[in-house]
Design an enzyme around this catalytic site. Structure first.
Site, mmCIF file in Angstrom:
data_model
loop_
_atom_site.group_PDB
_atom_site.id
_atom_site.type_symbol
_atom_site.label_atom_id
_atom_site.label_comp_id
_atom_site.label_asym_id
_atom_site.label_seq_id
_atom_site.Cartn_x
_atom_site.Cartn_y
_atom_site.Cartn_z
ATOM 1 C CG HIS A 144 55.332 -13.236 17.489
ATOM 2 N ND1 HIS A 144 55.780 -12.041 16.796
ATOM 3 C CD2 HIS A 144 57.109 -14.336 17.165
ATOM 4 C CE1 HIS A 144 57.326 -12.517 16.374
ATOM 5 N NE2 HIS A 144 57.729 -13.577 17.118
ATOM 6 C CD GLU A 145 57.541 -17.672 18.923
ATOM 7 O OE1 GLU A 145 57.693 -18.613 17.951
ATOM 8 O OE2 GLU A 145 58.026 -16.822 19.198
ATOM 9 C CG HIS A 148 57.361 -17.528 13.089
ATOM 10 N ND1 HIS A 148 57.981 -16.610 12.646
ATOM 11 C CD2 HIS A 148 58.311 -16.850 14.826
ATOM 12 C CE1 HIS A 148 58.297 -15.762 13.579
ATOM 13 N NE2 HIS A 148 59.163 -16.260 14.189
#
Length: 303
Positions: A144-145, A148
């Site tokens: 998820h990170e 970004h």
């Protein structure tokens, strides 16, 4: 040649929102500077140097500022083999360069990413997160990170957030200089100068709302693309549920320290249920995130 694309799913909705947000916030910023230059004509060199210099500094050093503020400490593979191993697997899946890896000494279970590009990016997990999650759950959070980073929305959020803060800073400086000039010369433009705080407040409020709308969408986008990349949306859903549930057990003092950086975190830290962040949250609700992951899981299980 440096790689500019990864295997993370493209999100045109996110790209459109990032471009729109940056355009509108940039327009607000130009309006604010224009008002300051028109009202405080004698101070225009200071205003231009200050605004230009601070923007350039923020663009180049935003990742270091954010990482330092949140207590991130870079670690080697020997210091954190499990964390590095997980990042290595995600990089292989996504076909993207490995970011710098860091750990923050905090019992608040969370993770964040910073960096203006893939080359300068940093991914950090807290000790509280590493202690609580299973390997597949940790992989979902870190994927998820890194979404970004791949989509560059972390850089957009950093710059966009800073413009609102900068609006307040330059207005205070301009007001100080303008009021000092008015007091010395009995300049009747004092009433006009009084409008500057109002303009600044409008710019700040609008930029705040724009970044919050973008922030909520980008979190859903990162959940979606991370789940598709790893093929295990249930692991990410489990991590979300576990981390959100653990927040209630964290001391209020620790949550308050983390709350200013909610826009960067995997899950927001709220010092209380009545926090204004619940009304203008940087993240979608847990229910929204879990519903999306459930739909993705159902789609992936279809023959």
């Amino acid at each position: 040649m440096a790689r500019t694309r990864s295997r993370y799913a493209t999100d045109r909705g996110l790209t459109t929102r990032m471009v729109t947000t940056m355009f509108l916030i940039g327009l607000l910023y130009v309006v604010l500077v224009g008002v300051l230059l028109a009202v405080l004509r004698g101070s225009w060199p200071i205003i231009l140097v200050l605004t230009g210099g601070m923007f350039v500094a923020q663009f180049w050093f935003s990742d270091r500022i954010a990482a330092f503020s949140m207590g991130a400490r870079e670690v080697s593979p020997a210091e954190a083999p499990e964390l590095h191993g997980t990042i290595d697997r995600i990089c292989a899946l996504a076909d993207m360069p490995k970011p710098r890896v860091a750990i923050a000494e905090s019992d608040v279970p969370n993770a964040f990413a910073t960096g203006r590009s893939q080359k300068s990016s940093l991914v950090c997990a807290t000790t509280g997160l590493l202690r609580r999650l299973e390997p597949e759950e940790l992989e979902g959070v870190l994927a998820h990170e890194m979404s970004h980073v791949a989509h560059r929305d972390v850089a957009v959020m950093t710059i966009a957030s800073f413009l609102g803060v900068l609006a307040g800073i330059i207005t205070r400086v301009a007001l100080w200089g303008g009021f000092a000039r008015s007091n010395r010369s009995n300049d009747p433009s004092g009433l006009i100068i009084m409008l500057i705080p109002l303009v600044s407040a409008v710019v700040y409020a609008l930029s705040f709302l724009l970044t919050r709308v973008l922030s909520r969408y980008r979190e859903l986008s990162a959940d979606r693309t991370a789940a598709l990349l790893t093929g295990r949306p249930s692991a990410l859903a489990s991590a979300l549920t576990k981390v959100s549930g653990q927040m209630a057990r964290i001391p209020t003092e620790d949550l308050r320290k983390a709350e200013p950086y909610n826009a960067f975190y995997f899950v927001p830290a709220f010092a209380s249920k009545e926090s204004i962040g619940r009304l203008l949250s940087t993240h979608p609700t847990l229910e929204q995130r879990l519903e999306q992951l459930a739909r993705i899981s159902a789609d992936l299980s279809r023959p």
